[in-house]
Design an enzyme around this catalytic site. Structure first.
Site, mmCIF file in Angstrom:
data_model
loop_
_atom_site.group_PDB
_atom_site.id
_atom_site.type_symbol
_atom_site.label_atom_id
_atom_site.label_comp_id
_atom_site.label_asym_id
_atom_site.label_seq_id
_atom_site.Cartn_x
_atom_site.Cartn_y
_atom_site.Cartn_z
ATOM 1 N N SER A 183 0.766 -1.163 -0.035
ATOM 2 C CA SER A 183 -0.041 -0.025 0.020
ATOM 3 C C SER A 183 0.860 1.162 0.097
ATOM 4 O O SER A 183 1.815 1.327 -0.769
ATOM 5 C CB SER A 183 -0.922 0.106 1.131
ATOM 6 O OG SER A 183 -1.976 0.939 1.046
ATOM 7 N N HIS A 217 -8.006 -4.860 -1.380
ATOM 8 C CA HIS A 217 -6.804 -4.243 -0.697
ATOM 9 C C HIS A 217 -6.285 -5.045 0.338
ATOM 10 O O HIS A 217 -7.007 -5.262 1.555
ATOM 11 C CB HIS A 217 -7.152 -2.849 -0.494
ATOM 12 C CG HIS A 217 -5.709 -2.154 -0.438
ATOM 13 N ND1 HIS A 217 -4.949 -1.943 -1.308
ATOM 14 C CD2 HIS A 217 -5.207 -1.539 0.733
ATOM 15 C CE1 HIS A 217 -4.162 -0.963 -1.261
ATOM 16 N NE2 HIS A 217 -4.029 -0.708 0.202
#
Length: 537
Positions: free
Chosen positions: A204, A463
């Site tokens: 991320s 995610h």
């Protein structure tokens, strides 16, 4: 009888030495003692920089050069850098310490190896929150073939506030990471690590940070390969404009008044409590935790001291002046779940947040998709917002029924488009291998359920669904049998990547295509029980 006593004594001494020696490590600072965790050893909270306190706040990190007169206790778990985190379910979201610039090292017990390749890990969290302690290293330790080093770095305004000039140029969090990587290169051999076999791995915002580190030409002196999971430097939330405006607004919020110079602002902010500065983050949020990166990387002025980037990453890549190391970049099939899922949370009035977009789209879209500071006029912002809505929703309204369409905006704009562009530029200009994959295997307990606070809506692959099979999170467990196999395959993929002599890369029985020199971008698709090559048009 006397001989027997001597023999018993020698056996006891030998056993004690065998138990103690792996825990005692000698560094230039002195000796430290780690902890035995049954399946692995840990050496935690080792300082690599001077604590960024007092006059060192908002300054580039200074190398740690103290001497330990006594054995350093490396058994204390690392603390989070001070942060205003999204992941505290209460009004006060402040946590962590300003004294946090440490690395933590985890070494598996494996009698068949005397040295280990190294995975240096940069954690995610939007450059605003997260920490070394968040993500579990146990799956990697269980495989027994890699040393893991987790890096703590400054976050939010303490790590990324910038006045846009040499007084507070910004990017101190990135400079922390760089100093930590230098520390690892210089010291990891003392722990049994192989300094010639270092992978720098990020997830991320940590992945975007790793990509930014790669844009330093001498990064190849610190790392053999790089891996970026669901994040890269060309995502719109990474390098932003408007840093100076936010810096002076921070000063106003914490009581510095309306100052005219960066030096006055820096001096005032250094006099404030760190807690006051970090708590002020909430004043920059307009909708939940939106924008999720109010303080992040910036382009620094050329007269900054040891800057990380003085041009936008696109311009750096186009110049060809970046490190040539084999690189793996990825995204999840629905990475935008992280941002979109929270829109499904029900408000006290029973309505979902997604319905707020019907009346506030033109206000919120520039913050949600990070073009608030890149557009010169309100008319430009409105036109961009109108185009996005028309492209993905047409004449539909924002509602739970078309959540998937809304989620796709977040996936494309915040993740996928930047991934494609990064691969395209690196494959055209760079010389080292560029690999990519798309992960598509939804977990039963991912970020979606935590953010949406409901389980009545089907979620895709979000995610972190792949990442949490490398660095585990208890919230995603228990794993299904297919996830346990994927975890082993992903970790084996990383092990082989670090040790490869030619930079080649495999997942299970699938060979990654190198995109350098290819006419079209080719990615590996990783699914529940298969993998294969896909080509992007």
């Amino acid at each position: 009888m006397k001989d027997n006593i001597i023999l018993i004594t020698l056996l006891c001494v030998g056993t004690a030495s065998a138990f103690t020696l792996p825990l005692l490590v000698e560094l230039p600072h002195g000796k430290l003692r780690g902890r035995d965790n049954e399946g692995y050893y840990s050496y935690e909270s080792i300082p690599y920089a001077e604590p960024p306190l007092g006059d060192l706040r908002f300054e580039a990190p200074q190398k740690y050069d103290r001497q330990w007169n006594e054995i350093f206790d490396a058994t204390m778990p690392p603390v989070r850098c001070m942060q205003w985190t999204q992941f505290i379910h209460q009004e006060d979201k402040l946590t962590g310490s300003e004294d946090c610039l440490t690395v933590s090292i985890y070494k598996p017990k494996n009698s068949s190896r005397t040295t280990f390749p190294v995975l240096a890990y940069v954690h995610g969290g939007c450059f605003m929150f997260g920490g070394q302690i968040e993500d579990g290293h146990e799956p990697i330790m269980a495989e027994g073939n890699l040393i893991v080093v987790k890096i703590g770095y400054r976050l939010g305004p303490l790590g990324f506030l910038s006045t846009g000039d040499s007084q507070i140029p910004g990017n101190n969090g990135l400079k922390d990471q760089r100093l930590a990587l230098q520390w690892i290169k210089e010291n990891i051999a003392s722990f049994g690590g192989e300094p010639e076999n270092i992978m720098v791995f990020g997830y991320s915002a940590g992945a975007a940070a790793v990509h930014l580190q790669m844009l330093q030409e001498d990064f190849e002196d610190l790392a053999k390969v790089a891996v970026t999971i669901s994040g890269n430097a060309l995502n719109p939330w990474v390098v932003q404009e408007g840093g100076r405006r936010r810096a002076f607004e921070m000063g106003r919020i914490v009581g510095c008044g309306l100052l005219s110079t960066s030096l006055d602002l820096k001096n005032c902010l250094k006099s404030k409590d760190a807690e006051q500065i970090v708590t002020a983050v909430r004043q920059f949020l307009v909708f939940g935790y939106v924008p999720f990166t109010p303080f992040g990387p910036v382009v620094e002025p050329e007269d900054a001291t040891n800057p990380i980037i003085t041009q936008h990453p696109i311009e750096i890549i186009k110049s060809g002046k970046f490190a040539q190391v084999p690189w793996l970049i990825s995204n999840a099939q629905e990475d935008g779940i992280y941002n979109a899922a929270s829109l499904l949370a029900r408000q006290p009035n029973g309505k979902e947040l997604i319905e707020e977009l019907n009346s506030r789209w033109f206000e919120l879209a520039p913050h949600l998709f990070f073009y608030r500071d890149s557009m010169k006029t309100i008319e430009e912002m409105d036109e961009r917002s109108r185009e996005l809505r028309q492209e993905y929703l047409g004449n539909q309204s924002f509602s739970v029924d078309n959540y998937i369409d809304v989620e796709r905006i977040f996936t494309d704009i915040l993740f996928v488009n930047g991934t494609k562009r990064s691969i395209d530029l690196h494959r055209r200009i760079g010389k080292s291998p560029v690999y990519g994959y798309v992960y598509d295997n939804p977990t039963d307990l991912g970020n979606f359920f935590w953010l949406a606070k409901r389980n009545d809506i089907q979620s895709g692959t979000g995610h972190g669904d792949d990442f949490y099979h490398i660095f585990e999170n208890e919230l995603t467990k228990p794993w299904r049998p297919d996830e346990m196999l994927i975890s082993k395959n992903l970790i084996k993929m990383l092990e082989q990547f670090i040790q490869s002599d030619n930079g080649s890369l495999r997942y299970d029985n699938c060979e990654f295509p190198d995109n350098v020199g290819k006419e079209k971008i080719q990615l590996l698709s990783i699914k529940r029980s298969s993998c294969g090559i896909i080509e992007l048009s």
